[in-house]
Structure formats: C-alpha cells, structure tokens
Enzyme design. Sequence first.
Site, short mmCIF file in Angstrom:
data_model
loop_
_atom_site.label_atom_id
_atom_site.label_comp_id
_atom_site.label_asym_id
_atom_site.label_seq_id
_atom_site.Cartn_x
_atom_site.Cartn_y
_atom_site.Cartn_z
CB ILE A 14 -13.95 2.69 11.39
CG1 ILE A 14 -14.30 3.05 9.45
CG2 ILE A 14 -12.65 4.31 10.91
CD1 ILE A 14 -15.04 3.98 9.10
CE1 TYR A 147 -23.72 6.91 11.69
CE2 TYR A 147 -24.12 7.87 9.12
CZ TYR A 147 -23.72 7.19 9.91
OH TYR A 147 -22.13 6.21 9.94
N1 CAA Z 1 -34.26 6.78 -2.78
C1 CAA Z 1 -35.17 7.10 -3.30
N2 CAA Z 1 -36.20 5.99 -2.95
C2 CAA Z 1 -36.20 5.28 -2.58
C3 CAA Z 1 -34.39 4.88 -2.46
C4 CAA Z 1 -33.33 6.67 -2.35
N3 CAA Z 1 -32.22 6.14 -2.54
N4 CAA Z 1 -33.91 4.27 -1.69
C5 CAA Z 1 -35.37 3.30 -1.06
N5 CAA Z 1 -36.22 3.63 -1.92
C6 CAA Z 1 -37.75 3.86 -1.64
C7 CAA Z 1 -37.73 2.75 -3.10
O1 CAA Z 1 -37.69 2.66 -3.73
C8 CAA Z 1 -39.29 1.97 -2.33
O2 CAA Z 1 -40.46 3.03 -3.18
P1 CAA Z 1 -41.28 2.15 -3.46
O3 CAA Z 1 -42.39 1.82 -2.15
O4 CAA Z 1 -42.37 2.25 -4.46
O5 CAA Z 1 -41.48 0.36 -4.32
C9 CAA Z 1 -39.72 3.01 -0.69
O6 CAA Z 1 -38.28 3.96 -0.87
C10 CAA Z 1 -38.74 1.80 0.60
O7 CAA Z 1 -37.74 1.73 0.93
P2 CAA Z 1 -37.39 0.53 1.23
O8 CAA Z 1 -38.21 -0.90 0.58
O9 CAA Z 1 -36.18 0.01 1.05
O10 CAA Z 1 -38.18 0.24 2.32
P3 CAA Z 1 -37.49 0.02 4.39
O11 CAA Z 1 -38.73 0.61 4.56
O12 CAA Z 1 -37.78 -1.53 4.08
O13 CAA Z 1 -36.14 -0.02 4.22
C11 CAA Z 1 -34.40 1.51 4.31
C12 CAA Z 1 -35.72 1.64 3.97
C13 CAA Z 1 -34.08 1.20 6.35
C14 CAA Z 1 -33.72 3.10 4.25
C15 CAA Z 1 -33.14 0.78 3.65
O14 CAA Z 1 -34.04 1.10 1.85
C16 CAA Z 1 -32.02 1.21 3.58
O15 CAA Z 1 -31.20 0.21 4.95
N6 CAA Z 1 -31.24 2.02 3.30
C17 CAA Z 1 -29.74 2.02 3.15
C18 CAA Z 1 -29.44 3.43 4.05
C19 CAA Z 1 -28.03 3.13 4.41
O16 CAA Z 1 -26.84 4.00 3.21
N7 CAA Z 1 -27.26 3.27 5.33
C20 CAA Z 1 -25.73 3.80 5.46
C21 CAA Z 1 -25.89 2.50 6.56
S1 CAA Z 1 -23.85 2.23 6.62
C22 CAA Z 1 -23.47 4.02 7.00
O17 CAA Z 1 -23.98 4.76 7.53
C23 CAA Z 1 -21.87 4.48 7.28
C24 CAA Z 1 -20.77 5.79 6.91
O18 CAA Z 1 -21.16 6.63 7.46
C25 CAA Z 1 -21.80 6.03 4.91
#
Ligand code: CAA
Length: 240
Positions: A14, A147
Amino acid sequence: MSHVALVTGGTRGIGEAISVALKNAGVTVAANYAGNDERAQAFSERTGIAVYKFDVGDFDAVQDSIAKISDDLGVVDILVNNAGITRDGTLLKMDHTRWQDVIDVNLGGCFNTAKAAFPAMKEKGYGRIVNIGSINGQAGQYGQVNYAAAKSGIHGFTKALAQEGARFGITVNAIAPGYIDTDMVAAVPENVLEKIVAKIPVGRLGKAEEIARGVAFLTAEDAGFVTGSTLSINGGQHMY
Ligand code: CAA
C-alpha cells in the site's frame, strides 16, 4: 505551495502505491522502509523517489531521520503513517514480544513520526497527516489482539490529534483499509483468506491504488475542512 511527504513503509504494498500517487500529484516524496534494502533500491530506481531507512518504532531514529529529510527535501508537511506489521496468533499462543512489536511499530510509529513532524507543520501553518488504520481495528479479528488494538488505537490517536492540529491548519485523518492484495494479506492462510473474501460484498480483495486514491484526496490542499475522519475503503466488508 510546494509540499514534501513522508510515507512510512513507503516502498512496498500500500505504501508504494501511496508514494507514487503523491509523486504524481506533484508532491516531493520521501519513502521510508525498515528492512529490505534490495526492494527499496529497486523501488527508488523505478520511481525516482528518495528512500530513507529507519525503524518507525525507534523514537530517536525517527527524530534524526525527519530532520535529515527536511534538510534534504524541505519541511515535511504531509505525513502518511502507513508502516505496519502483523504477528498474528490467538491470545493463548501470543507471547509478549509479538504483542509489543506490533504496538511499537503500528501505533508507537504514529506517535514518533507525528511528534517529530508536527512542530514544523505548526510553524508553516499547514499540514496533512493520514494514518492508515484497518478494518480489523474497527471490527476486531480473530488472532489479532495485538494488531486490532494498535489499529484501533490509531483511530483514537487520529481524532485526538485532529483536535490539536485544527488551529494550526493541520488536518489529521485515518483510512481504514479492508483486505488489500499485498504481501501482508497473502501471508494469511489460504483457507482462512477464502472465507474472508467470501464476506466482501464487492467480491474481491482491494488494490493498493484504491487506498492511495483516498490518501491523495485527504492530503490535497483543498481538503482542509476534512479532519478527524476515518475513510473506510473495504469493498463493503464492514459498514458503520
Ligand atoms: N472465528 C471463530 N473461530 C475461528 C476463527 C474465527 N474467525 N478463525 C479460526 N477459528 C477457530 C478454528 O476453527 C479453530 O477451531 P478448532 O480448534 O475447533 O478447529 C481454532 O479457532 C484455531 O484456529 P487455527 O487452527 O486457524 O489456529 P492457528 O493458531 O493455527 O491460527 C490464526 C490462528 C493465526 C489467527 C489464523 O487463523 C489466521 O492467520 N487468521 C487470519 C488472521 C487475519 O485475518 N489476519 C489479517 C492479516 S492482514 C491484515 O491485518 C491487513 C488488514 O489490515 C486487513
């Protein structure tokens, strides 16, 4: 009036689009970067924009660097706080370092640069500050307590500083991007990202240029009545 802009994190993603948009608007641009010398040099050669390496989270480095930019290019009267990092993880897995690094860079960086640039803007009687927040600072996001807190803090910082800057001709606004097609978003696991994109009414990721368009608007001379606002650019993913 001639203008000099500092765009933090201004050589990639960006920030790159913002630096180029401001240059195209006739502004002299200094693009900051923290780590990747090779990409910063390539950016500078491609665009003719000067690059400055410093850590926005380091108060003293920011003071020194903004003084140097002002010596090199003139008074910085446009400041775009775009530098940001992610260290995603659920609270249970997040150690203190991941919390602190994100707070220091994403939120502390805004304080450090504004603190360094604001006095000269006040003296000039003119300034434009744009802070890049996030949809995840407005709505929260699973796995991003660090974040989301930093970005939410940016929105409060913006409204407070806007009140202080108004009588000096300094506007302070925020943009809250949604999910934009950058390296940062590409690092989100594919299966997670698919679900996020499915919730964007416009049906796609945003483009960096679509954020830069907002920055160009907010930093224009004739935007002097827009201050303390947050412009959401997120494809309709979060409306309020
Ligand atoms: N809501 C509810 N539950 C959720 C969820 C959500 N949004 N996301 C994941 N879960 C649950 C999963 O289903 C899982 O449940 P179970 O154990 O029952 O299966 C549990 O949470 C653990 O999830 P993960 O296996 O994904 O856990 P992890 O530790 O491996 O990863 C995480 C977690 C790092 C947060 C990963 O889900 C992730 O990277 N998420 C994306 C986060 C995101 O959107 N980041 C934005 C980056 S870009 C940015 O920030 C720019 C901007 O300004 C927009």
